[in-house]
Design an enzyme around this catalytic site. Structure first.
Site, short mmCIF file in Angstrom:
data_model
loop_
_atom_site.label_atom_id
_atom_site.label_comp_id
_atom_site.label_asym_id
_atom_site.label_seq_id
_atom_site.Cartn_x
_atom_site.Cartn_y
_atom_site.Cartn_z
N ASP A 1 -27.66 -7.16 8.53
CA ASP A 1 -27.34 -6.11 7.56
C ASP A 1 -27.17 -6.68 6.16
OD1 ASP A 1 -27.20 -4.04 9.47
OD2 ASP A 1 -25.14 -4.58 9.99
N ARG B 1 0.82 -1.22 0.00
CA ARG B 1 0.00 0.00 0.00
C ARG B 1 0.85 1.27 0.00
NH1 ARG B 1 -4.17 -0.25 4.64
NH2 ARG B 1 -2.49 -1.37 5.68
N HIS C 1 -30.82 -3.83 7.44
CA HIS C 1 -30.36 -2.47 7.16
C HIS C 1 -29.71 -2.43 5.78
CE1 HIS C 1 -28.21 1.28 7.30
NE2 HIS C 1 -27.09 0.63 7.08
N TRP D 1 -18.55 -8.73 -0.78
CA TRP D 1 -17.29 -8.09 -0.41
C TRP D 1 -16.17 -9.10 -0.16
CZ3 TRP D 1 -19.96 -4.00 3.29
CH2 TRP D 1 -20.70 -3.13 2.49
N HIS E 1 -22.65 10.24 6.85
CA HIS E 1 -21.47 10.38 5.99
C HIS E 1 -20.88 11.77 6.07
CE1 HIS E 1 -24.06 7.16 4.48
NE2 HIS E 1 -22.92 6.51 4.38
N GLU F 1 -20.31 -2.87 18.32
CA GLU F 1 -19.41 -3.49 17.32
C GLU F 1 -17.94 -3.10 17.49
OE1 GLU F 1 -20.94 -3.23 13.25
OE2 GLU F 1 -23.00 -3.26 13.98
N PHE G 1 1.02 3.48 -2.19
CA PHE G 1 0.23 4.63 -2.66
C PHE G 1 -0.47 5.32 -1.49
CE2 PHE G 1 -3.93 6.19 -4.33
CZ PHE G 1 -3.45 7.15 -5.20
N GLU H 1 -26.09 -3.50 -4.59
CA GLU H 1 -24.80 -3.43 -5.29
C GLU H 1 -24.43 -4.74 -5.97
OE1 GLU H 1 -21.59 -2.57 -2.54
OE2 GLU H 1 -20.48 -4.19 -3.47
N GLY I 1 -25.68 0.22 14.62
CA GLY I 1 -24.81 -0.86 15.09
C GLY I 1 -23.49 -0.37 15.65
N1 GLN Z 1 -24.14 -2.57 11.43
C1 GLN Z 1 -23.18 -1.94 10.60
C2 GLN Z 1 -22.59 -0.73 11.30
O1 GLN Z 1 -23.29 -0.06 12.00
C3 GLN Z 1 -23.77 -1.52 9.28
C4 GLN Z 1 -22.77 -0.87 8.38
C5 GLN Z 1 -23.21 -0.68 6.95
O2 GLN Z 1 -24.37 -0.77 6.62
N2 GLN Z 1 -22.29 -0.41 6.05
O3 GLN Z 1 -21.45 -0.40 11.14
ZN ZN Z 2 -25.34 1.33 6.18
#
Ligand code: GLN
Ligand code: ZN
Length: 720
Positions: free
Chosen positions: A565, A15, A606, A527, A659, A450, A17, A571, A398
């Site tokens: 989730d 990594r 979610h 992923w 975000h 988490e 870069f 995607e 979460g």
């Molecule tokens: N439960 C996850 C979190 O809160 C959901 C993250 C996501 O949807 N990208 O981080």
């Molecule tokens: Zn999310």
């Protein structure tokens, strides 16, 4: 037979870069150190190409993103210093970021409304002058325009024509150029294809050989494609299986070269060299001139398997980017008659990772195994009795802030300087604090935070058998950001509970309900690098059964709400909509399989995606009780979508866009709720942020949640 490679990962084996760029951002190195650091990476990539293949592009290197660089060349954006460039990428008024096709790469989106194009600069030209090798690389005009924002449907053709004039200026001095046109694999309308043909006509008189690359899928309009005045056409024969059938049907023009993408840029399994060489033979009988190449750019792969300490049997089945270059050589050698060239490359790993018992379990699944016995209406009654939640219940998605201290402890634990017991004790302390925090905030449904998870997929991959995780196999996600996709290589099973301990502990600290937190099968697969020796749905059902066991363990531990989730549900959908029914069929089924539970247990899901309209029916096939979604950036539309399908289950509209570091005001959030209530009943309405809070700070989290809870209380009072 010539070889041609492109898209080699710029992230670097270690990594480099990321390190160079981020050191510059932190002001730890100077501008000239930044430049020489990036140049070294570029030089390294070019000499790697040179070592393996005959042809390769120049100008793929970018300081952040090639769609942005294209916008700059076209005069839509400009900069003088690196700082100004990075402002465009990550400053206050940065360009919006979005997913690149069905990959996990994110590009910067240009806004084109009301602007004109001009050839403001020419990156490949500068690079060619600097390095003196390679074929000038451009993202093609159609792809650039198609993936930009603010282009009127009626004006599309006109804009494409004017854009193409600018491209003529950019390329006319070169002998040969590379155009990447992945948007040619989308399901295009007839007038778009006509516009492409008319636009490309502008290249006709030039004395420039255009190598046009398509990838990620098959092209639906080969015959029209053949009419374009280009010298070579690149087709993806790995991710676009239909290309081979189509080309057999319609042939290939004599005056053009076929660039056959035969080694996979999207997945890691070694190319079967003998069969690739056979395909190449077959293609050579159709097309007079053929070059062998990779299928899709190589930056969706890590750099090399060297230094990766995976099990030998697994390692011997894998190719990353560098190994892909070697495969191109091997295919060429075998094709040219040296049948021994590839000896030893494709090893038989025996039954490593395979488990017949699990396979049987999957093939014995009956339709009924995917369906809950109790319909939502009845479940809802039971759950309301048990949960006794107020109107407008508040919750979070979460994760909570993963601060410096947490990251330091984790690193120490990994290095071995912190014992497992001490690390676990530390995590417990974080949970203690978070429960107290949520109580202080006055939230209704709690989470454990988490803190033990870095990544919502890698965490489960490490706990499940049949999935490997790597040490340094990073791929780029956006900018300097990389992640390590796990490798699903065998039957997936759950040797022991994965998440119960922490959630159970959190629940033991409070009277409030704590949600259990799982990542769904689609997202784990999306992923990861997935195996290809069995159908994807079988892998999905294997993971589904593991999660179902986890759900049962939650129930036994007294957990009443479980969130699964599925962030990647949209995607992971195929590029072509005609393939959607098949995909969503298994995607919904594996979610349902995961969530089979007692009717008293409330299942949440979610998704962080804003355009739900086109998949709303497929979302409804998932038998959850409550869905939390992103809504702050696209308020009204989502509500309309849910109204259209008469959505009767519970929904948590994200009223806080996590975000952005901005703290949402009560008024902002209230507006989202008010307009939603026109379509959704207040009894079904939850109030929450639109995603996890992992990347936020504690102060903004506290301030935002305070507003969120105040709003819920206010609405409760007014609307009870
Ligand atoms: N439960 C996850 C979190 O809160 C959901 C993250 C996501 O949807 N990208 O981080
Ligand atoms: Zn999310």
């Amino acid at each position: 037979m010539q070889t041609y490679a492109y898209g080699f990962p710029r992230l670097g084996e270690n990594r480099e870069f990321k390190k160079v760029t981020e050191s510059y951002w932190k002001k730890a190195i100077s501008e000239s150190e930044l430049k020489s650091g990036l140049k070294a990476i570029e030089e390294n990539t070019l000499s790697t190409y040179e070592n393996y293949v005959d042809k390769f592009p120049i100008g793929e290197m970018t300081m952040y993103d090639n769609m942005l660089d294209t916008a700059i060349m076209l005069g839509l954006k400009s900069y003088n210093t690196p700082d100004e460039y990075y402002e465009l990428c990550r400053g206050k008024d940065a360009l919006e970021m979005t997913k690149w096709f069905n990959t996990n790469y994110h590009y910067l989106v240009s806004e084109i409304e009301g602007v004109g194009f001009k050839a403001a600069s020419n990156k490949p030209k500068c690079k060619l002058a600097e390095f003196n090798k390679g074929i000038p690389y451009f993202i093609g005009p159609f792809t650039f325009l198609k993936l930009s924002k603010g282009v009127d449907k009626e004006k599309f053709k006109e804009m494409l024509l004017s854009l193409t004039n600018t491209y003529v200026e950019l390329i006319h001095e070169f002998e040969e150029v590379q155009f990447d046109e992945p948007a040619f694999v989308l399901e295009l309308e007839a007038d778009e294809i006509a516009a492409i043909k008319e636009a490309y006509k502008k290249f006709e008189g030039l004395n420039v050989k255009i190598n046009l690359f398509t990838y990620y899928e098959a092209v639906d309009f080969l015959k029209d494609l053949y009419e374009l005045p280009v010298a070579a056409i690149g087709l993806d024969f790995v991710n676009g299986k239909a290309n081979l059938d189509n080309i057999k049907k319609v042939g290939f023009p004599e005056d053009k070269t076929l660039i056959a993408g035969l080694v996979d840029g999207r997945n890691i399994w070694r190319t079967d060299i003998t069969s690739a060489a056979a395909t190449l033979k077959e293609l050579s009988s159709i097309a007079k001139n053929v070059i062998v190449s990779n299928a899709a750019p190589l930056y969706h792969l890590p750099v090399t398997i060297e230094g990766e300490d995976l099990d030998e049997r697994l390692l011997s089945k894998i190719s990353f980017a560098k190994e892909r270059l070697n495969e191109l050589k091997l295919i060429k050698d075998v094709f040219e008659g040296n049948s021994e060239a590839a000896a030893g490359w494709n090893k038989d790993a025996g039954d490593y990772g395979l488990n017949q018992q699990i396979k049987d379990k999957i093939s014995n699944l009956k339709d009924g195994d995917f369906i809950k016995n109790t319909p939502y209406a009845q479940r809802n009654k039971m759950q309301r009795e048990i949960l006794k939640l107020p109107l407008f219940p508040t919750t979070t998605i979460g994760s909570y802030p993963q601060d410096k201290e947490l990251r330091a402890k984790r690193a120490a634990f990994r290095k071995g300087s912190l014992s497992e017991a001490d690390y676990k004790e530390f995590i417990k302390g974080k949970i203690d604090n978070l429960i107290k925090f949520q109580e202080d905030m006055g939230l209704d449904v709690f989470v454990h935070g988490e803190f033990e998870r870095t990544d919502m997929v890698e965490f489960f991959a490490q706990k499940l058998d049949g999935i490997a995780t790597t040490k340094k196999a990073f791929i780029i996600s956006y900018g300097t950001r990389g992640y390590r996709p796990p490798i699903i290589y065998g039957e997936v099973s759950r040797p022991e509970p994965m998440t119960i301990e922490e959630v159970k502990y959190a629940q033991s600290l409070t009277e409030k309900t704590v949600k259990g937190m799982l990542t769904g099968p689609v997202t784990i697969i999306a992923w990861s690098f997935n195996r290809i020796d069995i159908p994807v749905e079988e892998v999905a059902y294997q993971i589904g059964l593991c999660l179902q066991d986890e759900v049962k363990d939650y129930e036994a531990a007294g957990i009443k709400i479980i969130q699964i989730d599925e962030a990647a549900y949209r995607e992971k959908a195929p590029i072509k909509k005609k393939d959607w029914p098949k995909y969503f069929d298994w995607a919904a089924k594996c979610f349902n399989l995961s969530s089979i539970s007692k009717p008293q247990t409330q299942i949440h899901t979610h998704m962080c995606y804003s355009e739900f309209g086109e998949i709303i029916d497929y979302i409804c096939r998932m038998d959850f009780d409550c869905i939390t979604i992103e809504a702050t950036r696209s308020k009204g539309d989502i509500i309309k979508d849910f109204k259209k399908v008469n959505f009767e289950r519970q929904i948590g509209l994200g009223v806080w866009d996590i975000h952005s570091p901005a703290i949402p005001s009560i008024e902002d959030m209230e507006e989202v709720v008010r307009c939603s209530l026109e379509a959704l009943s207040k009894e079904n309405f939850w109030i929450n942020p639109d995603c996890g809070l992992k990347t936020r700070d504690w102060p903004e989290t506290e301030a935002s949640l305070k507003n969120l809870v105040t709003l819920a209380k206010k609405l409760r009072e007014e609307l009870k």
